[in-house]
Design a protein around this motif. Structure first.
Motif, PDB file in Angstrom:
ATOM      1  N   THR A 182       8.740 -38.593 -23.181  1.00 49.89           N
ATOM      2  CA  THR A 182       8.967 -40.406 -23.042  1.00 49.89           C
ATOM      3  C   THR A 182       8.865 -40.429 -21.983  1.00 49.89           C
ATOM      4  O   THR A 182       9.099 -40.301 -20.651  1.00 49.89           O
ATOM      5  CB  THR A 182      10.646 -40.357 -24.157  1.00 49.89           C
ATOM      6  OG1 THR A 182      10.516 -41.848 -24.335  1.00 49.89           O
ATOM      7  CG2 THR A 182      11.880 -40.245 -22.344  1.00 49.89           C
ATOM      8  N   GLU A 186      10.412 -47.242 -21.476  1.00 48.63           N
ATOM      9  CA  GLU A 186      11.092 -46.817 -23.667  1.00 48.63           C
ATOM     10  C   GLU A 186      12.092 -46.703 -23.809  1.00 48.63           C
ATOM     11  O   GLU A 186      12.615 -47.128 -24.451  1.00 48.63           O
ATOM     12  CB  GLU A 186      10.000 -45.990 -24.496  1.00 48.63           C
ATOM     13  CG  GLU A 186       9.778 -45.524 -25.931  1.00 48.63           C
ATOM     14  CD  GLU A 186       9.487 -44.728 -26.146  1.00 48.63           C
ATOM     15  OE1 GLU A 186       9.458 -44.248 -27.423  1.00 48.63           O
ATOM     16  OE2 GLU A 186       7.995 -44.224 -25.938  1.00 48.63           O
ATOM     17  N   MET A 187      12.789 -46.300 -22.829  1.00 42.37           N
ATOM     18  CA  MET A 187      14.262 -45.047 -22.578  1.00 42.37           C
ATOM     19  C   MET A 187      15.325 -47.010 -22.628  1.00 42.37           C
ATOM     20  O   MET A 187      16.486 -47.041 -23.209  1.00 42.37           O
ATOM     21  CB  MET A 187      14.415 -44.419 -21.831  1.00 42.37           C
ATOM     22  CG  MET A 187      14.093 -43.252 -22.239  1.00 42.37           C
ATOM     23  SD  MET A 187      13.455 -41.533 -20.875  1.00 42.37           S
ATOM     24  CE  MET A 187      15.350 -42.302 -19.825  1.00 42.37           C
ATOM     25  N   GLN A 190      15.159 -49.640 -25.525  1.00 39.06           N
ATOM     26  CA  GLN A 190      15.853 -49.264 -26.416  1.00 39.06           C
ATOM     27  C   GLN A 190      17.497 -49.386 -25.932  1.00 39.06           C
ATOM     28  O   GLN A 190      18.094 -49.666 -26.811  1.00 39.06           O
ATOM     29  CB  GLN A 190      15.726 -48.431 -26.885  1.00 39.06           C
ATOM     30  CG  GLN A 190      14.531 -47.388 -27.447  1.00 39.06           C
ATOM     31  CD  GLN A 190      14.615 -48.156 -28.828  1.00 39.06           C
ATOM     32  OE1 GLN A 190      14.945 -48.539 -29.387  1.00 39.06           O
ATOM     33  NE2 GLN A 190      12.907 -48.396 -28.668  1.00 39.06           N
ATOM     34  N   SER A 191      17.840 -48.860 -24.850  1.00 38.14           N
ATOM     35  CA  SER A 191      19.045 -49.246 -24.782  1.00 38.14           C
ATOM     36  C   SER A 191      19.365 -51.519 -24.065  1.00 38.14           C
ATOM     37  O   SER A 191      20.457 -51.845 -24.182  1.00 38.14           O
ATOM     38  CB  SER A 191      19.314 -48.892 -23.050  1.00 38.14           C
ATOM     39  OG  SER A 191      20.000 -46.426 -23.612  1.00 38.14           O
ATOM     40  N   ASP A 194      20.815 -52.737 -27.061  1.00 38.37           N
ATOM     41  CA  ASP A 194      21.863 -53.043 -27.530  1.00 38.37           C
ATOM     42  C   ASP A 194      22.842 -54.454 -26.792  1.00 38.37           C
ATOM     43  O   ASP A 194      23.695 -54.303 -27.308  1.00 38.37           O
ATOM     44  CB  ASP A 194      22.156 -51.846 -27.128  1.00 38.37           C
ATOM     45  CG  ASP A 194      22.112 -50.449 -28.419  1.00 38.37           C
ATOM     46  OD1 ASP A 194      21.505 -50.371 -29.490  1.00 38.37           O
ATOM     47  OD2 ASP A 194      21.822 -49.067 -28.038  1.00 38.37           O
ATOM     48  N   GLU A 219      15.755 -37.884 -26.345  1.00 41.70           N
ATOM     49  CA  GLU A 219      16.035 -39.343 -26.101  1.00 41.70           C
ATOM     50  C   GLU A 219      17.369 -40.300 -27.255  1.00 41.70           C
ATOM     51  O   GLU A 219      18.204 -40.680 -26.403  1.00 41.70           O
ATOM     52  CB  GLU A 219      15.036 -39.335 -26.949  1.00 41.70           C
ATOM     53  CG  GLU A 219      13.682 -39.374 -27.018  1.00 41.70           C
ATOM     54  CD  GLU A 219      12.204 -39.941 -27.986  1.00 41.70           C
ATOM     55  OE1 GLU A 219      12.262 -41.043 -29.209  1.00 41.70           O
ATOM     56  OE2 GLU A 219      11.451 -40.615 -27.029  1.00 41.70           O
ATOM     57  N   LYS A 220      18.161 -38.625 -27.718  1.00 44.00           N
ATOM     58  CA  LYS A 220      19.378 -39.687 -28.122  1.00 44.00           C
ATOM     59  C   LYS A 220      20.610 -39.955 -27.481  1.00 44.00           C
ATOM     60  O   LYS A 220      21.281 -40.468 -27.013  1.00 44.00           O
ATOM     61  CB  LYS A 220      19.722 -38.543 -29.394  1.00 44.00           C
ATOM     62  CG  LYS A 220      20.870 -38.671 -30.364  1.00 44.00           C
ATOM     63  CD  LYS A 220      21.019 -38.296 -31.372  1.00 44.00           C
ATOM     64  CE  LYS A 220      21.157 -36.844 -31.446  1.00 44.00           C
ATOM     65  NZ  LYS A 220      20.694 -35.487 -32.289  1.00 44.00           N
ATOM     66  N   HIS A 223      20.099 -42.056 -24.212  1.00 44.54           N
ATOM     67  CA  HIS A 223      20.209 -43.088 -25.092  1.00 44.54           C
ATOM     68  C   HIS A 223      21.713 -43.766 -24.960  1.00 44.54           C
ATOM     69  O   HIS A 223      22.112 -44.360 -24.162  1.00 44.54           O
ATOM     70  CB  HIS A 223      19.291 -43.748 -26.297  1.00 44.54           C
ATOM     71  CG  HIS A 223      20.011 -44.963 -26.935  1.00 44.54           C
ATOM     72  ND1 HIS A 223      19.329 -46.304 -26.565  1.00 44.54           N
ATOM     73  CD2 HIS A 223      20.888 -44.948 -28.036  1.00 44.54           C
ATOM     74  CE1 HIS A 223      19.976 -47.050 -26.888  1.00 44.54           C
ATOM     75  NE2 HIS A 223      21.264 -46.962 -27.813  1.00 44.54           N
ATOM     76  N   LEU A 226      22.075 -43.621 -20.906  1.00 45.80           N
ATOM     77  CA  LEU A 226      22.317 -45.158 -20.207  1.00 45.80           C
ATOM     78  C   LEU A 226      23.028 -46.622 -21.279  1.00 45.80           C
ATOM     79  O   LEU A 226      23.429 -46.533 -20.106  1.00 45.80           O
ATOM     80  CB  LEU A 226      20.752 -45.670 -20.911  1.00 45.80           C
ATOM     81  CG  LEU A 226      20.023 -44.447 -19.948  1.00 45.80           C
ATOM     82  CD1 LEU A 226      18.311 -45.216 -20.484  1.00 45.80           C
ATOM     83  CD2 LEU A 226      19.392 -44.564 -18.376  1.00 45.80           C
ATOM     84  N   ASN A 227      23.817 -46.126 -22.092  1.00 52.27           N
ATOM     85  CA  ASN A 227      24.446 -46.998 -22.715  1.00 52.27           C
ATOM     86  C   ASN A 227      25.709 -46.983 -21.772  1.00 52.27           C
ATOM     87  O   ASN A 227      26.455 -48.087 -21.737  1.00 52.27           O
ATOM     88  CB  ASN A 227      24.980 -46.851 -23.893  1.00 52.27           C
ATOM     89  CG  ASN A 227      23.611 -47.380 -25.256  1.00 52.27           C
ATOM     90  OD1 ASN A 227      22.783 -47.928 -24.120  1.00 52.27           O
ATOM     91  ND2 ASN A 227      23.397 -47.357 -26.353  1.00 52.27           N
TER      92      ASN A 227
END
Length: 336
Positions: A182, A186-187, A190-191, A194, A219-220, A223, A226-227
């Motif tokens: 990845t 992109e990572m 996605q975060s 949110d 990725e999960k 994610h 990072l969140n």
């Protein structure tokens, strides 16, 4: 096991042989009145005794080293009774029996603990799955009514529920992750989706650059990590300036993803404890803080062979760094 320790355990045998030699030596000297015969008898006596000790020590040390190697190579130490042979010596049989019974009891307790842990994890996963449905429904109602404040609170609930799920799974990541290629861009994208409303609502200046790097991770899990980092960065942001920088640095063996905020920072004495479970700090805003986000994130990074570090200056900034190995080489830059 050293030879000195072996002799210390046989001090009674040595003392008994000295007494016997004195007795028989005196008897032989009385009969033959020969000092040279006495010396010859004493030399032969103690040479034979020394040879016996050396043979006995060699056999015992071989057995000792064998058991030590087997135990050291054993991942689950409580199963030691399965690999150790029953001793021949009568005095050792009682210890072997006690070891076997104790290890058997420990094995039963470990099995029971694993069963309970599995049941707990399955319950948590089921609960999270069920609670996600009403959360999604409330979130949809917030979108329809354009209630942004309530939407933010629902998002917080959703994040806390996710935290519970990931904490329950954090000890069994090997069964739940998929490493694939990845990009950092992109990572992060996605975060940031949110936290879009929070970033815009709090008027945070976002600066992103140098994220065109390819890494290998799940990725999960990343994610979630990072969140947690972004959530802390936004939560502890100062009134002015309100800046969030996200960028990467490439080294010979790794790539660093850096998230730096202009927040209230962390006191120097608190930095070594930020990854401790439940630690929320002494000077930071503690409203509704659980102290579990960074703890779980560090735990997941360790299992994914990623390095997670935090640098901060009180009142100025907090900088969180995630280090990804390049390719399949899990080697981190010592200078980073």
């Amino acid at each position: 096991m050293k030879f000195r320790h072996y002799l210390e355990q046989r001090i009674r045998v040595i003392f008994l042989n000295i007494i016997l030699f004195i007795f028989f030596g005196s008897f032989m000297f009385t009969l033959y009145d020969s000092f040279s015969l006495l010396l010859l008898m004493g030399g032969g006596w103690f040479i034979i005794l020394f040879i016996y000790f050396m043979i006995s020590y060699s056999q015992l040390k071989h057995q000792y080293d064998k058991i030590e190697r087997l135990v050291d190579d054993l991942d689950q130490k409580y199963l030691v009774h399965e690999i150790i042979e029953e001793p021949r010596l009568l005095e050792a049989k009682a210890y072997y029996y006690a070891l076997k019974k104790g290890s058997k009891a420990m094995t039963d307790q470990v099995s029971e603990a694993r069963r309970s842990s599995k049941e707990y994890q399955e319950y948590i996963e089921s609960w999270v799955h069920e609670i996600k449905t009403p959360i999604a429904a409330i979130s949809l109602l917030c979108d329809n009514t354009q209630n942004k404040e309530l939407k933010q609170q629902v998002n917080k609930i959703d994040q806390l529920v996710e935290q519970v799920l990931f904490y329950a799974r954090s000890d069994n990541t090997q069964n739940d992750y998929l490493i694939k290629e990845t990009t950092l861009e992109e990572m992060i994208h996605q975060s940031l989706i949110d936290f879009k409303n929070l970033i815009l609502g709090n008027h945070i200046h976002l600066e992103i650059h140098d994220l065109d790097q390819t890494v290998y991770t799940d990725e999960k899990w990343i994610h979630f990590i990072l969140n947690q980092i972004l959530s802390n960065a936004i939560k502890y942001m100062k009134d002015e300036p309100r800046e969030l920088m996200i960028y990467s640095e490439k080294h010979e063996y790794n790539i660093d993803l850096i998230i730096r905020d202009s927040g209230i920072g962390i006191a120097p004495q608190e930095l070594p404890r930020v990854f401790n479970a439940g630690y929320t700090g002494d000077d930071r805003k503690k409203d509704h803080a659980t102290g579990m986000g960074l703890y779980i994130s560090k735990k997941l990074c360790d299992r994914l062979n990623l390095a997670l570090t935090v640098d901060s200056k009180l009142g100025e900034y907090t900088c969180v760094k995630i280090t990804f190995p390049i390719g399949k080489v899990h080697q981190f830059n010592q200078e980073s």
